[in-house]
Design a protein around this motif. Sequence first.
Motif, short mmCIF file in Angstrom:
data_model
loop_
_atom_site.label_atom_id
_atom_site.label_comp_id
_atom_site.label_asym_id
_atom_site.label_seq_id
_atom_site.Cartn_x
_atom_site.Cartn_y
_atom_site.Cartn_z
N GLY A 1 0.84 -1.20 0.00
CA GLY A 1 0.00 0.00 0.00
C GLY A 1 0.87 1.25 0.00
O GLY A 1 2.02 1.21 0.47
N THR A 2 0.32 2.35 -0.51
CA THR A 2 1.10 3.58 -0.68
C THR A 2 0.77 4.59 0.41
O THR A 2 -0.41 4.89 0.66
N ALA A 3 1.84 5.13 1.03
CA ALA A 3 1.66 6.12 2.10
C ALA A 3 2.46 7.37 1.79
O ALA A 3 3.57 7.29 1.26
N THR A 4 1.91 8.53 2.13
CA THR A 4 2.67 9.78 1.98
C THR A 4 2.97 10.41 3.34
O THR A 4 3.62 11.46 3.41
N THR A 5 2.48 9.77 4.42
CA THR A 5 2.78 10.22 5.79
C THR A 5 2.93 8.99 6.69
O THR A 5 2.52 7.88 6.30
N VAL A 6 3.43 9.23 7.90
CA VAL A 6 3.55 8.13 8.86
C VAL A 6 2.16 7.60 9.23
O VAL A 6 1.95 6.39 9.33
N ILE B 1 4.77 1.35 0.66
CA ILE B 1 5.49 2.18 -0.30
C ILE B 1 5.43 3.62 0.24
O ILE B 1 4.35 4.20 0.35
N ALA B 2 6.60 4.15 0.62
CA ALA B 2 6.65 5.52 1.16
C ALA B 2 6.90 6.46 -0.02
O ALA B 2 7.99 6.48 -0.58
N GLN B 3 5.87 7.20 -0.40
CA GLN B 3 5.93 8.05 -1.60
C GLN B 3 6.22 9.49 -1.21
O GLN B 3 5.38 10.20 -0.66
N GLY B 4 7.45 9.93 -1.51
CA GLY B 4 7.85 11.29 -1.19
C GLY B 4 7.26 12.31 -2.16
O GLY B 4 6.74 11.96 -3.22
N SER B 5 7.40 13.57 -1.79
CA SER B 5 6.77 14.64 -2.59
C SER B 5 7.44 14.84 -3.94
O SER B 5 6.88 15.48 -4.82
N GLU B 6 8.65 14.28 -4.14
CA GLU B 6 9.33 14.41 -5.43
C GLU B 6 8.65 13.58 -6.51
O GLU B 6 8.90 13.76 -7.70
N ALA C 1 1.03 5.24 6.69
CA ALA C 1 1.81 3.99 6.74
C ALA C 1 1.30 3.08 7.86
O ALA C 1 1.13 1.87 7.67
N VAL C 2 1.03 3.68 9.03
CA VAL C 2 0.55 2.89 10.17
C VAL C 2 -0.83 2.31 9.85
O VAL C 2 -1.11 1.13 10.13
N ALA C 3 -1.68 3.11 9.22
CA ALA C 3 -3.03 2.61 8.86
C ALA C 3 -2.91 1.45 7.87
O ALA C 3 -3.65 0.46 7.97
#
Length: 359
Positions: free
Chosen positions: A154-159, A174-179, A162-164
């Motif tokens: 699953g894709t997360a843009t915040t902690v 998948i930690a998706q940064g703002s770039e 990610a926890v959810a």
Amino acid sequence: MPSYTDSLERLGLRSPVIQAPMAGGSDTAALVAAVNEAGGLGFVGAAYLTAEQIAERARDIRGRTALPFGINLFAPTPAPGPAPMMAEALARVAGFHAELGLPAPKEPSYAGDGFDRQVAALLDSGAAFYSVTFGLPPADSVAAAKARGLRVLGTATTVAEAVALEQAGVDAVIAQGSEAGGHRGSFIGDPAANLVGTMALVPQVADAVGVPVIASGGIMDGRGIAAALALGAAAVQMGTAFLTCEEAGPPEAHKQAILSAREDQTRVTRAFSGRPARGIANRFMEVVEDRQAPEAVLPFPLQNTLTRPLRTAAAKDGRAEFLSLWAGQGLRLARRRPAGDLVAELLRGTEAVRRALAG
Ligand SMILES: Cc1cc2nc3c(=O)[nH]c(=O)nc-3n(C[C@H](O)[C@H](O)[C@H](O)COP(=O)(O)O)c2cc1C
């Protein structure tokens, strides 16, 4: 922290290189197969495909490679609320329709998201990975995928996201940064505030969840991959670097735009689909996005339906000024080459950086 090789094994990955799903036609079967055969993991962005098209794409991939591949969907989309500025939204694209010789734009309607049928097709497709963006994967889809041996991402843009996702049972976040190029996966809080860079996001997510983390956003070469591993990621998911590969399917005008753009020319916009996404700034984006009247851009997926005829015609005519030129901030490092060469170079480059850092 488990070593990244342990995490790779846990996830069933042969290397840290994952080619991002790219809904809309960029991630062709040829691209997925070439990535797989070179040692990466190919993914299909199936959000805009029907169940029949998902089955067909998977058959095409299985005919080209026996190696595992993934399929990605948008989490179920609730019906959009009222659109008080519908007339204004239509008026904003009408001029572009006239320019391209298209009939006047029609009021878009919501036809349902077809998610359940897409998941059923995904489960029967032979895919080894099921990933979602824009939300949590529904519990029944997670259980069904796991029962068949698929890994769920699953894709997360915040902690908090990610926890959810971890609580929803994913095997990796998948930690998706703002770039990152393309749509933002944000689903908790204000998407405009969820613009955390990959460098800051990955270690914070890695500290907060027990499952492996896959870094995504602005990673273009072995330096970026080695940096992501140093931050606690087990693997990376890269989109823009694969978009200009020979096997990738975006319109040629899109590839050209990436190959000639600078790192300061991308913006996050809702103008094309109603959800925030990063792409190279162009005339359409500048005219349609209006911070004074944000409701003149319709909610997702209505804006996406509204702008589709325009984007299709622009792709045919090679008119980059009307295309959604999705791209991440690392775009200056993009090259035109076969995907297999890119994957080989990424794997070599990562090892070279790791060796150099180890002294
Ligand atoms: C053209 C394009 C389409 C994308 N479509 C999807 C998609 O369908 N599903 C998804 O989860 N992510 C999608 N993404 C986002 C990628 O998964 C990934 O987060 C992003 O490409 C990483 O940033 P980078 O482009 O700088 O490598 C897309 C990205 C691009 C560039």
